[in-house]
Design a protein around this motif. Structure first.
Motif, PDB file in Angstrom:
ATOM      1  N   UNK B  85      17.332  -5.402  -0.407  1.00 15.66           N
ATOM      2  CA  UNK B  85      15.863  -5.310  -0.376  1.00 15.66           C
ATOM      3  C   UNK B  85      15.451  -4.033   0.350  1.00 15.66           C
ATOM      4  N   UNK B  86      14.346  -3.432  -0.074  1.00  9.59           N
ATOM      5  CA  UNK B  86      13.952  -2.166   0.554  1.00  9.59           C
ATOM      6  C   UNK B  86      13.224  -2.392   1.869  1.00  9.59           C
ATOM      7  N   UNK B  87      13.282  -1.389   2.675  1.00  4.14           N
ATOM      8  CA  UNK B  87      12.465  -1.370   3.890  1.00  4.14           C
ATOM      9  C   UNK B  87      12.920  -2.297   4.978  1.00  4.14           C
ATOM     10  N   UNK B  88      14.224  -2.493   5.064  1.00  4.50           N
ATOM     11  CA  UNK B  88      14.683  -3.370   6.169  1.00  4.50           C
ATOM     12  C   UNK B  88      14.863  -2.534   7.426  1.00  4.50           C
ATOM     13  N   UNK B  89      14.637  -3.164   8.518  1.00  5.71           N
ATOM     14  CA  UNK B  89      14.815  -2.471   9.804  1.00  5.71           C
ATOM     15  C   UNK B  89      16.183  -2.852  10.379  1.00  5.71           C
ATOM     16  N   UNK B  90      16.601  -2.102  11.370  1.00  6.49           N
ATOM     17  CA  UNK B  90      17.912  -2.354  11.949  1.00  6.49           C
ATOM     18  C   UNK B  90      17.776  -2.578  13.452  1.00  6.49           C
ATOM     19  N   UNK B  91      18.669  -3.389  13.924  1.00  6.12           N
ATOM     20  CA  UNK B  91      18.758  -3.612  15.365  1.00  6.12           C
ATOM     21  C   UNK B  91      20.056  -2.968  15.833  1.00  6.12           C
ATOM     22  N   UNK B  92      19.961  -2.076  16.794  1.00  6.91           N
ATOM     23  CA  UNK B  92      21.203  -1.422  17.232  1.00  6.91           C
ATOM     24  C   UNK B  92      22.180  -2.421  17.836  1.00  6.91           C
ATOM     25  N   UNK B  93      23.447  -2.148  17.585  1.00  7.02           N
ATOM     26  CA  UNK B  93      24.489  -3.022  18.124  1.00  7.02           C
ATOM     27  C   UNK B  93      24.514  -2.910  19.644  1.00  7.02           C
TER      28      UNK B  93
END
Lengths: 105, 266
Positions: B85-93
């Motif tokens: 899916x487009x536009x997902x955000x990420x959480x840094x490890x």
């Protein structure tokens, strides 16, 4: 059915649920996650699980707020807040019953 | 479980909610979702481990995980669509914290090697400071000259200190006519009749005389009996004056003659 390709999950960047956290919880369950792709698959599944529920809750929230706003005629600039009122019916659709704990320990 | 992991789960749930379009969330609802996420992860791990152990394996395969997900009623086919899916955000490890440094053991000195009579398999010697003894005090000086010099210096210091003390506490005269106290002198107190001191009798100890009297009996014992009588006579009239010596009597004439003869003959 689900088609599992060898490199499909490695190509994705890290997502909302960090792999390190996933593998830590899996280890606590006795699951020796040596393959990073499996960990990535599980964290994606967990993400999707939460995402589906939250999406349902959002629909509930929109319906409820539109009912309220039609009465008060404030249609613009709506802010959505996740509340237990919305979350409970969304979870009920998935067969999960949420009850307030009788007391906090 | 670790509170760090729990915090990260809360972060990831929050970022998912933001991505979906929520602006805020109740604390209770957020906690519920976090708890569900955590129990989902644990449950997937548990049941996929059960699946893989049922198949007689120790390491879980993808099939075990998929079976576990299906058993939980999860739609597996939708995962890939969700991932794409487009536009997902990420959480840094999470950043692993720095492990504590192993403190190196302080080594003092060079370790001694085994002497030849000790077999090599025995443990090495400890650090030398554990068994070597070094005296920290100096050997006292026993040289006569040094001691003499030291005592002289001590005496001089003592006199000087006493002089200074009296000059500071008592009355002082100035060497010069000016009133400054650069070279203070101890003021002398003149007695009324200046000659009185010399006339007054004083107890005096004459150590020389005592020494003489100590020596004389030793001499007596060495000499003959005849001389003893003479010495007794001499002791009877003891001279009070320390500057006078007792009279030395010449030895017997016969003996002298014999001695002179002997010396002559030889």
């Amino acid at each position: 059915m689900f088609a599992y390709s060898e490199d499909s999950y490695e190509s994705y960047d890290s997502y909302e649920v960090p792999d390190a956290v996933t593998s830590a919880y899996l280890n606590s369950a006795g699951f020796d996650a040596s393959d990073p792709r499996i960990v990535r698959l599980i964290s994606l599944a967990a993400q999707k699980f939460i995402c589906d529920i939250a999406n349902d809750a959002l629909q509930h929230c929109k319906v409820r707020s539109s009912n309220v706003t039609t009465k008060s005629t404030k249609t613009k600039d709506r802010r959505f807040t996740l509340t237990m009122e919305d979350l409970a019916p969304a979870l009920a659709e998935f067969g999960i019953t949420v009850r307030k704990p009788p007391y906090y320990v | 479980m670790n509170s760090v992991h729990r915090k990260l789960l809360v972060t990831s749930v929050s970022s998912l909610l933001l991505e979906l379009g929520f602006d805020s969330a109740e604390n209770g609802a957020l906690e519920t979702l976090t708890e569900m996420l955590q129990s989902f992860l644990t449950e997937v791990g548990n049941s996929s481990r059960a699946c893989c152990e049922l198949a007689g394996r120790t390491e879980p395969l993808v099939g075990d995980v998929i079976l576990a997900l299906v058993n939980m009623g999860f739609e597996v086919g939708a995962i890939e669509a969700h991932a794409r899916r487009p536009g997902h955000s990420t959480v840094p490890a999470p950043v692993p914290s720095n492990p504590l440094k192993q403190l190196s053991i302080l080594q003092a000195g060079v370790k001694q090697s085994h002497p030849p009579h000790i077999p090599a398999h025995l443990p090495p010697f400890p650090d030398p400071h554990a068994y070597i003894r070094t005296p920290t005090h100096k050997q006292p000086v026993t040289e006569y000259e040094a001691i003499r010099e030291k005592s002289a210096a001590q005496k001089r210091d003592l006199e000087r200190a006493l002089n200074r003390f009296i000059a500071k506490t008592g009355e002082t005269d100035s060497l010069f006519l000016s009133q400054d106290n650069i070279f203070p002198l101890i003021a002398s107190k003149p007695n009324f009749p200046p000659y009185l001191n010399a006339l007054l009798p004083k107890d005096q100890v004459f150590e020389f005389e005592e020494d003489d009297s100590n020596r004389s009996p030793q001499r007596k014992k060495k000499d003959g009996v005849k001389e003893e009588e003479e010495a007794n006579k001499a002791e009877n009239d003891i001279i009070d004056n320390p500057y006078l010596r007792p009279v030395k009597l010449p030895p017997n004439k016969l003996k002298i003659k014999g001695l002179t003869q002997c010396t002559l003959t030889t």
